[in-house]
Enzyme design. Structure first.
Site, PDB file in Angstrom:
ATOM      1  N   ALA A  37       8.461 -12.778   0.812  1.00  0.00           N
ATOM      2  CA  ALA A  37       7.564 -11.806   0.326  1.00  0.00           C
ATOM      3  C   ALA A  37       6.215 -11.725   0.293  1.00  0.00           C
ATOM      4  O   ALA A  37       5.368 -11.021   0.533  1.00  0.00           O
ATOM      5  CB  ALA A  37       7.737 -11.893  -1.477  1.00  0.00           C
ATOM      6  N   TYR A  38       5.646 -13.198   0.468  1.00  0.00           N
ATOM      7  CA  TYR A  38       4.089 -13.477   0.759  1.00  0.00           C
ATOM      8  C   TYR A  38       3.657 -12.753   1.940  1.00  0.00           C
ATOM      9  O   TYR A  38       2.592 -12.422   1.998  1.00  0.00           O
ATOM     10  CB  TYR A  38       3.931 -14.844   0.554  1.00  0.00           C
ATOM     11  CG  TYR A  38       2.594 -15.149   0.811  1.00  0.00           C
ATOM     12  CD1 TYR A  38       1.663 -15.135  -0.327  1.00  0.00           C
ATOM     13  CD2 TYR A  38       1.974 -15.580   2.024  1.00  0.00           C
ATOM     14  CE1 TYR A  38       0.259 -15.426  -0.178  1.00  0.00           C
ATOM     15  CE2 TYR A  38       0.472 -15.661   2.141  1.00  0.00           C
ATOM     16  CZ  TYR A  38      -0.144 -15.683   1.045  1.00  0.00           C
ATOM     17  OH  TYR A  38      -1.601 -16.066   1.171  1.00  0.00           O
ATOM     18  N   HIS A  39       4.668 -13.010   3.000  1.00  0.00           N
ATOM     19  CA  HIS A  39       4.165 -12.386   4.446  1.00  0.00           C
ATOM     20  C   HIS A  39       4.681 -10.797   4.618  1.00  0.00           C
ATOM     21  O   HIS A  39       4.151 -10.393   5.645  1.00  0.00           O
ATOM     22  CB  HIS A  39       4.825 -13.354   5.431  1.00  0.00           C
ATOM     23  CG  HIS A  39       4.096 -14.678   5.166  1.00  0.00           C
ATOM     24  ND1 HIS A  39       2.961 -15.328   5.837  1.00  0.00           N
ATOM     25  CD2 HIS A  39       4.849 -15.863   5.155  1.00  0.00           C
ATOM     26  CE1 HIS A  39       2.649 -16.310   5.483  1.00  0.00           C
ATOM     27  NE2 HIS A  39       4.049 -16.682   5.257  1.00  0.00           N
ATOM     28  N   LYS A  65      -4.144 -14.561  -0.445  1.00  0.00           N
ATOM     29  CA  LYS A  65      -3.758 -13.176  -0.875  1.00  0.00           C
ATOM     30  C   LYS A  65      -3.510 -13.283  -2.302  1.00  0.00           C
ATOM     31  O   LYS A  65      -3.618 -12.235  -2.822  1.00  0.00           O
ATOM     32  CB  LYS A  65      -2.270 -12.773  -0.298  1.00  0.00           C
ATOM     33  CG  LYS A  65      -2.057 -12.551   1.234  1.00  0.00           C
ATOM     34  CD  LYS A  65      -1.023 -12.174   1.862  1.00  0.00           C
ATOM     35  CE  LYS A  65      -0.346 -10.786   1.202  1.00  0.00           C
ATOM     36  NZ  LYS A  65       0.881 -10.372   1.978  1.00  0.00           N
TER      37      LYS A  65
END
EC number: 3.1.21.4
Length: 404
Positions: free
Chosen positions: A307-309, A340
């Site tokens: 999800a972060y990437h 982020k």
């Protein structure tokens, strides 16, 4: 240069007739909470040894003065006061011993010492009378703290280590707390030292059963796990120490082995407990040691590394949790671990921070997550902004409820 000064100071203290008192300074110790109980708490047994003249109830609040010298910083000597607040014996409620005025209040603010690992070395009176002086070192860097914790193991907030300086600093300090022998260890642990995960799994059957509060559970589990770790350490090391060493190299090899094991446990224990508690309380969407920008590896990333990437995943739903037993200076290390995420969370067991430190954290985008029972150790002005572990888990389980 500064580290050599510190090493020389430790050597001097260890080789002379000193009694050392080691702890991480709480906000109460430094006056950062603004409360009336400012000063270092002294257990009764230590008072009897260091200040026998005040250990009585013949008068209200007996006290004695001594010279306080801060070797670690450029502070003027001050007149410290060892006092027995004994009003319980005079119709009121207070019954405790403290050392007050050991550094002038202005220097607390200048040095930002709340949370710092601190050594107080009391010069023992050869005739058995009151100590007349205390020599103080407030660790100003993680390097200095590592020197101490390499020798004696992790010093967790709230813990107190004390004893003759030569015994604590001058050799292999096997333990800082009485070993609890109530646990029956697995047989194969007598032949090998178990991993941190194995100790935590074994400890699970000894946790308090009547609590469903993750804040309470965490502190209880850390206590039980540490008790078991000390018992295993004693099992593997005590006989070797009793038999003695054939050479200095043998002693150093054992000391290094014990030190490395303690540091390894200290670094992973808190993260492992949090990971277990997240899962138990329904927070299953997280990644540990996921890789972010610049090959950084935050302790916990939510809901996942994927999800972060993922450029399509809402940035406002990303979370990061860093884990630091203490956060005095170490909190700055987390600021660029996940570019982020603009507000990062930091879980700590530190017993308070100063208002100035807290404001600096908040302005840098750090939100503190602290077990609920420790909130009272923080300045009253910031307590409402502290997050409990339970609240953190509840917020994220709700945030990710729709993720399969």
């Amino acid at each position: 240069m500064l580290m050599s000064v510190f090493h020389n100071w430790l050597l001097e203290i260890a080789c002379e007739n000193y009694f050392v008192y080691i702890k991480r300074l709480s906000a109460n110790d430094t006056g950062a909470t603004g409360g009336h109980q400012v000063g270092l708490y002294i257990p009764s047994g230590i008072v009897e040894k260091l200040f026998p003249s005040i250990n009585h109830t013949r008068e209200l609040n007996p006290s004695v003065f001594l010279t306080a010298h801060v070797s670690s910083h450029d502070c003027p000597d001050s007149e410290a006061r060892a006092i027995y607040y004994n009003s319980r014996h005079f119709g009121k409620t207070r019954n405790e011993k403290r050392i007050t005025r050991w550094v002038e209040a202005a220097h607390f603010r200048i040095l930002k010492i709340t949370g710092a690992l601190t050594l107080l070395a009391f010069k023992l009176d050869e005739q058995g009378g009151d100590c007349k002086e205390v020599n103080i070192w407030v660790c100003a860097s993680t390097d200095e703290e590592d020197v101490i914790e390499t020798a004696i193991g992790e010093v967790i907030p709230g813990a107190l280590i004390s004893g003759p300086a030569g015994q604590i600093l001058g050799g292999l300090s096997l333990q800082q707390a009485p070993v609890n022998h109530k646990y029956i260890l697995p047989e194969d642990w007598h032949l090998r030292f178990p991993s941190g995960s194995e100790i935590i799994q074994y400890a699970a059957s000894h946790y308090v059963k009547n609590s469903l509060d993750p804040d309470e559970q965490l502190l209880d589990r850390r206590r039980v796990e540490y008790d078991i770790f000390l018992l295993v350490e004693e099992l593997h090391v005590l006989d070797i120490i009793r038999k003695g060493f054939g050479s200095v190299d043998e002693f150093i090899a054992l000391a290094n082995s014990v030190s490395n094991r303690r540091k390894s446990r200290a670094g992973k224990s808190l993260e492992l407990h949090l990971e277990h508690l997240f899962i138990e309380h329904g927070l299953r969407h997280f990644a540990t040691q996921a890789i972010t920008e610049g090959n950084k590896k935050p302790d916990f990333l939510f809901p996942s590394a994927g999800a972060y990437h993922d450029t399509e995943f809402p940035v406002e739903n990303l979370r990061m949790l860093a884990v630091k037993t203490t956060c005095k200076d170490r909190w700055r290390q987390i600021l660029n671990e996940a570019d982020k995420i603009h507000q990062v969370h930091l879980f700590t067991l530190q017993e308070g921070v100063s208002l100035a430190q807290y404001r600096e954290m908040r302005e840098s985008g750090v939100r503190l997550v602290v077990p609920s029972s420790l909130h009272k150790k923080y300045p009253e002005a910031v307590r409402a902004e502290l997050m409990t572990l339970g609240a953190f888990i509840a917020e994220l389980t709700g945030l990710y409820a729709d993720i399969p």
